[in-house]
Scaffold this active site. Structure first.
Site, PDB file in Angstrom:
ATOM      1  N   HIS A 187       0.846  -1.194   0.000  1.00 18.64           N
ATOM      2  CA  HIS A 187       0.000   0.000   0.000  1.00 18.64           C
ATOM      3  C   HIS A 187       0.881   1.245   0.000  1.00 18.64           C
ATOM      4  CE1 HIS A 187      -0.303   1.822   4.297  1.00 18.64           C
ATOM      5  NE2 HIS A 187       0.897   1.330   4.110  1.00 18.64           N
ATOM      6  N   CYS A 236       2.944  11.864  -0.960  1.00 23.59           N
ATOM      7  CA  CYS A 236       2.423  10.524  -1.169  1.00 23.59           C
ATOM      8  C   CYS A 236       3.563   9.544  -0.901  1.00 23.59           C
ATOM      9  CB  CYS A 236       1.932  10.405  -2.612  1.00 23.59           C
ATOM     10  SG  CYS A 236       1.273   8.794  -3.044  1.00 23.59           S
ATOM     11  N   HIS A 255       4.983   0.236  -0.542  1.00 25.06           N
ATOM     12  CA  HIS A 255       5.706  -0.637   0.387  1.00 25.06           C
ATOM     13  C   HIS A 255       4.690  -1.624   0.967  1.00 25.06           C
ATOM     14  CE1 HIS A 255       4.038   2.547   2.871  1.00 25.06           C
ATOM     15  NE2 HIS A 255       3.989   1.648   3.851  1.00 25.06           N
ATOM     16  N   HIS A 310       3.262  -4.330   4.331  1.00 27.93           N
ATOM     17  CA  HIS A 310       3.200  -4.662   5.757  1.00 27.93           C
ATOM     18  C   HIS A 310       2.660  -6.078   5.907  1.00 27.93           C
ATOM     19  CE1 HIS A 310       3.802  -0.533   7.118  1.00 27.93           C
ATOM     20  NE2 HIS A 310       2.922  -0.146   6.217  1.00 27.93           N
ATOM     21  N   HIS A 358      -1.870 -10.512  -0.073  1.00 28.64           N
ATOM     22  CA  HIS A 358      -1.043 -10.527  -1.299  1.00 28.64           C
ATOM     23  C   HIS A 358      -1.644  -9.653  -2.390  1.00 28.64           C
ATOM     24  CE1 HIS A 358       1.255 -14.470  -0.238  1.00 28.64           C
ATOM     25  NE2 HIS A 358       1.268 -13.569   0.719  1.00 28.64           N
ATOM     26  N   GLU A 398      -0.301  -2.721  11.992  1.00 26.70           N
ATOM     27  CA  GLU A 398       0.466  -2.488  10.771  1.00 26.70           C
ATOM     28  C   GLU A 398       1.919  -2.908  10.975  1.00 26.70           C
ATOM     29  OE1 GLU A 398      -0.061   1.230   8.020  1.00 26.70           O
ATOM     30  OE2 GLU A 398       1.437   1.677   9.530  1.00 26.70           O
TER      31      GLU A 398
END
Ligand SMILES: [Zn+2]
Length: 170
Positions: A22, A31, A35, A37, A75, A154
């Site tokens: 995201h 912005c 990357h 998580h 994914h 997260e």
């Protein structure tokens, strides 16, 4: 036996995770780069006891539902459809993403989760998952549930929790 208190059931399992990509946008013109998580989810359902089973909600069912909801966005690239800075368009098998009118990414459509949120912060993901759980619970006839509390983590030790009282919708 009297049951004057309230009950809540919670589920937090190793498999309630989604590893997703995201980026978020910030106020002004900033912005993040793309990357990922390893998100973790924990859910609490509060409510009345089922009069025949003496539970708030069946753990087996709750775990199954939560796993399905996590799998839906596991994914994937999480994209915020309601973000005013992003222009997200489907073109055949691709999804194109522009930020403030400047082309930024092209993803295969099958790898994207297009979410009805204004930003893919963990707060908004927790709210999104709560809405998904609410609709599944309604379909499965879980009448006793009064509150859903969804925690999304997260990073280790960095989480947001959304709490929704059910039945307050018009
Ligand atoms: Zn992030």
């Amino acid at each position: 036996m009297q049951h004057r208190g309230e009950f809540r059931v919670s589920v937090a399992k190793d498999y309630l995770v989604f590893a997703s990509a995201h980026f978020i946008t910030f106020a002004g013109h900033r912005c993040e780069t793309l990357h990922g998580h390893n998100y973790r989810v924990r859910v609490v359902v509060e409510g009345a006891l089922d009069p025949e089973s003496w539970y708030v909600f069946d753990f087996v069912a709750l775990k199954r539902i939560m796993r399905t909801l996590c799998d839906e966005i596991d994914h994937k690239v999480l994209l915020a459809l309601e973000n005013p800075h992003l222009q997200i368009a489907e073109q055949g098998e691709a999804v194109t993403v522009a930020y403030d009118g400047k082309p930024r990414y092209v993803f295969p459509k099958r790898d994207c989760a297009l979410l009805p949120v204004p930003n893919t912060t963990v707060e908004m993901l927790a709210e999104y998952l709560t809405g998904r759980l609410q609709s599944v619970l309604a379909n499965e006839g879980a009448k006793g549930a009064t509150t859903i509390e969804m925690e999304g983590e997260e990073n280790f030790g960095q989480s947001a929790t959304y709490r929704l009282k059910l039945g307050s919708d018009p």
